[in-house]
Scaffold this motif. Structure first.
Motif, mmCIF file in Angstrom:
data_model
loop_
_atom_site.group_PDB
_atom_site.id
_atom_site.type_symbol
_atom_site.label_atom_id
_atom_site.label_comp_id
_atom_site.label_asym_id
_atom_site.label_seq_id
_atom_site.Cartn_x
_atom_site.Cartn_y
_atom_site.Cartn_z
ATOM 1 N N LEU A 1 41.352 65.418 66.276
ATOM 2 C CA LEU A 1 41.920 65.253 64.932
ATOM 3 C C LEU A 1 42.591 63.884 64.769
ATOM 4 O O LEU A 1 43.059 63.295 65.742
ATOM 5 C CB LEU A 1 42.966 66.343 64.688
ATOM 6 C CG LEU A 1 42.410 67.736 64.416
ATOM 7 C CD1 LEU A 1 43.433 68.803 64.763
ATOM 8 C CD2 LEU A 1 41.971 67.862 62.961
ATOM 9 N N CYS B 1 43.732 70.664 68.424
ATOM 10 C CA CYS B 1 43.225 72.004 68.099
ATOM 11 C C CYS B 1 42.684 72.683 69.356
ATOM 12 O O CYS B 1 42.146 73.784 69.295
ATOM 13 C CB CYS B 1 42.162 71.935 67.006
ATOM 14 S SG CYS B 1 41.993 73.464 66.060
ATOM 15 N N HIS C 1 40.172 71.797 71.281
ATOM 16 C CA HIS C 1 38.723 71.764 71.508
ATOM 17 C C HIS C 1 38.401 71.154 72.878
ATOM 18 O O HIS C 1 37.334 71.411 73.427
ATOM 19 C CB HIS C 1 38.009 71.004 70.379
ATOM 20 C CG HIS C 1 38.203 71.631 69.019
ATOM 21 N ND1 HIS C 1 37.631 71.139 67.870
ATOM 22 C CD2 HIS C 1 38.903 72.735 68.632
ATOM 23 C CE1 HIS C 1 37.977 71.896 66.841
ATOM 24 N NE2 HIS C 1 38.763 72.857 67.271
ATOM 25 N N GLU D 1 33.735 69.955 64.135
ATOM 26 C CA GLU D 1 34.215 71.232 63.600
ATOM 27 C C GLU D 1 35.278 71.003 62.533
ATOM 28 O O GLU D 1 35.360 71.740 61.565
ATOM 29 C CB GLU D 1 34.792 72.115 64.720
ATOM 30 C CG GLU D 1 35.019 73.570 64.304
ATOM 31 C CD GLU D 1 36.194 73.758 63.368
ATOM 32 O OE1 GLU D 1 36.072 74.539 62.407
ATOM 33 O OE2 GLU D 1 37.241 73.119 63.562
ATOM 34 N N GLU D 2 36.074 69.935 62.734
ATOM 35 C CA GLU D 2 37.238 69.698 61.860
ATOM 36 C C GLU D 2 36.830 69.063 60.528
ATOM 37 O O GLU D 2 37.167 67.917 60.240
ATOM 38 C CB GLU D 2 38.269 68.806 62.572
ATOM 39 C CG GLU D 2 38.829 69.390 63.864
ATOM 40 C CD GLU D 2 39.781 70.561 63.649
ATOM 41 O OE1 GLU D 2 40.015 70.948 62.501
ATOM 42 O OE2 GLU D 2 40.284 71.068 64.667
ATOM 43 N N HIS E 1 46.968 71.846 65.247
ATOM 44 C CA HIS E 1 47.059 70.667 64.356
ATOM 45 C C HIS E 1 48.466 70.076 64.343
ATOM 46 O O HIS E 1 48.781 69.285 63.467
ATOM 47 C CB HIS E 1 46.597 70.984 62.928
ATOM 48 C CG HIS E 1 45.144 71.341 62.841
ATOM 49 N ND1 HIS E 1 44.399 71.227 61.694
ATOM 50 C CD2 HIS E 1 44.270 71.785 63.791
ATOM 51 C CE1 HIS E 1 43.141 71.611 61.935
ATOM 52 N NE2 HIS E 1 43.053 71.956 63.201
HETATM 53 ZN ZN LIG Z 1 41.391 72.730 64.009
#
Ligand SMILES: [Zn+2]
Ligand SMILES: [Zn+2]
Length: 389
Positions: free
Chosen positions: A83, A104, A106, A138-139, A360
């Motif tokens: 992110l 997040c 990942h 994904e984000e 986040h």
């Molecule tokens: Zn996320």
């Protein structure tokens, strides 16, 4: 069966991969460094096939069991992207790229799936084919959709697909799941009011787009409170409002935007329709023009019944009956694993990340203690769905 012993042996190694990934975060589709690490490891494990650039920067690995009489093909998916957040904590494995951060988890998802790939490639104690899916974006970039659009499910013959997300606030060693909608569908709206500006001291010469915008923002609050059935769910949040530049000028234009989260198609369609009707009606009442732009986001992440029971049974096998919550309430966040669940039956499960900062958040970090639990879950998904007999 608790956590797989062989996987517990890999705990330090998987932790090291996780931290390396954490130090080198990539946004959306720019996950080349992580994808390269994934490919390196998969080669080292001796998986049967590695295909790169599925859905731009996604990676798919195929591991065949020691038998393939069942003809079963099970897909397991992790996400690889980070992110645009500045990491706050001074961790030894802090992000090396200012302004990018794995907030997040990942990094953990990718490392845990790699851990299972290592184990499955070594033991091959199943009858069928395991397909390990590492997706980008994904984000907000719909990388899951990009992989599906690339024909992933057909190319690899995936029959069922499973996903996992860590959950801060839930103890490590616990899982939570539910059949049906688990995460919300997301939509974005942008409302632009084209009105008539004027001197601030002569408002009667214009129609004040700021006043019109604030009436719209207020009226939109009635969609959830007055139009959505109290037993259904929806969120409508205005996240930005822009207009004007001076103390003494009523501007010509005002704009605001925000997000809609819903858990089923009908509610979604109704909320979007109400946004149009309300904003157009108010604009008309004040003699202004309005432009309504709706942008479709991720669909609802909806778990399939049989695969949810199966995933829960596997999770119980790993952590024990009492540590799997089958009645997780839906979460209004979005998740692009939803696209994969639209193509194949499957289930998405939450796994405890312990008492960490939230997803986040600038102080978040994936909890490495959860690694053996997650990797064992994945290994067990393959071994249980495709028993070697
Ligand atoms: Zn996320
Ligand atoms: Zn995530």
């Amino acid at each position: 069966m608790p956590v797989n012993n062989r996987i517990a042996d890999f705990h330090d190694e998987i932790t090291e991969w996780r931290r390396t990934i954490h130090q080198h975060p990539g946004l959306l589709y720019d996950v080349e460094e992580t994808a390269a690490l994934v490919v390196d490891k998969l080669k080292e494990f001796g998986v049967d096939e590695i295909v790169e650039n599925v859905g731009r920067t996604g990676v798919v690995a195929v591991i065949k069991g020691r038998k393939n009489d069942s003809g079963k093909v099970i897909g397991m998916r992790a996400d690889m992207d980070a992110l645009p957040i500045v990491e706050k904590r001074d961790l030894p494995h802090k992000s090396k790229y200012e302004g990018k951060m794995h907030a997040c988890g990942h990094d953990g998802h990718t490392a845990m799936l790699l851990g299972a790939a290592k184990y499955l490639a070594e033991t091959r104690n199943f009858d069928g084919t395991a397909v390990m899916i590492f997706q980008p974006a994904e984000e907000g970039g719909a990388g899951g959709k990009a992989m599906c659009d690339d024909g992933m499910m057909e190319r690899f013959g995936v029959q069922e697909v499973y996903g996992l997300h860590n959950m801060p606030g839930m103890p490590v060693g616990e899982f939570a799941i539910r059949p049906g909608p688990l995460m919300a569908g997301t939509d974005e709206f942008t409302i632009t009011i084209e009105g008539q500006g004027a001197h601030a001291a002569q408002p009667h010469n214009g129609n004040d787009p700021i006043m019109i915008a604030t009436q719209m923002v207020q009226a939109l609050q009635t969609v959830v409170s007055r139009n959505v059935d109290p037993l259904s769910s929806a969120v409508l949040t205005v996240t930005a409002i822009h207009a004007g530049k001076a103390y003494n000028v009523i501007p010509q234009e005002a704009q605001f935007y925000g997000t809609v989260r819903t858990l089923d198609r009908e509610v979604r369609a109704m909320v979007l329709e109400r946004i149009k009707t309300i904003t157009q009606g108010i604009a008309e009442a004040y003699g202004a023009k309005v432009d309504v732009k709706l942008k479709e986001g991720y669909p609802v992440t909806s778990n399939h019944e049989a695969q949810t029971s199966f995933a829960a049974a596997v999770a119980k096998d790993v952590v024990g009956e009492s540590r799997v919550n089958m009645d997780q309430l839906p979460v209004m966040g979005g998740e692009d694993f939803s696209y994969m669940l639209e193509e194949r039956p499957g289930a998405f499960i939450f796994m405890g990340n312990g008492d960490t900062a939230g997803l986040h958040h600038e102080e978040y970090d994936f909890n490495d203690e959860a690694i053996p639990v997650g990797s064992s879950y994945w290994a067990k998904i393959a071994e249980t769905a495709m028993p070697a007999g």
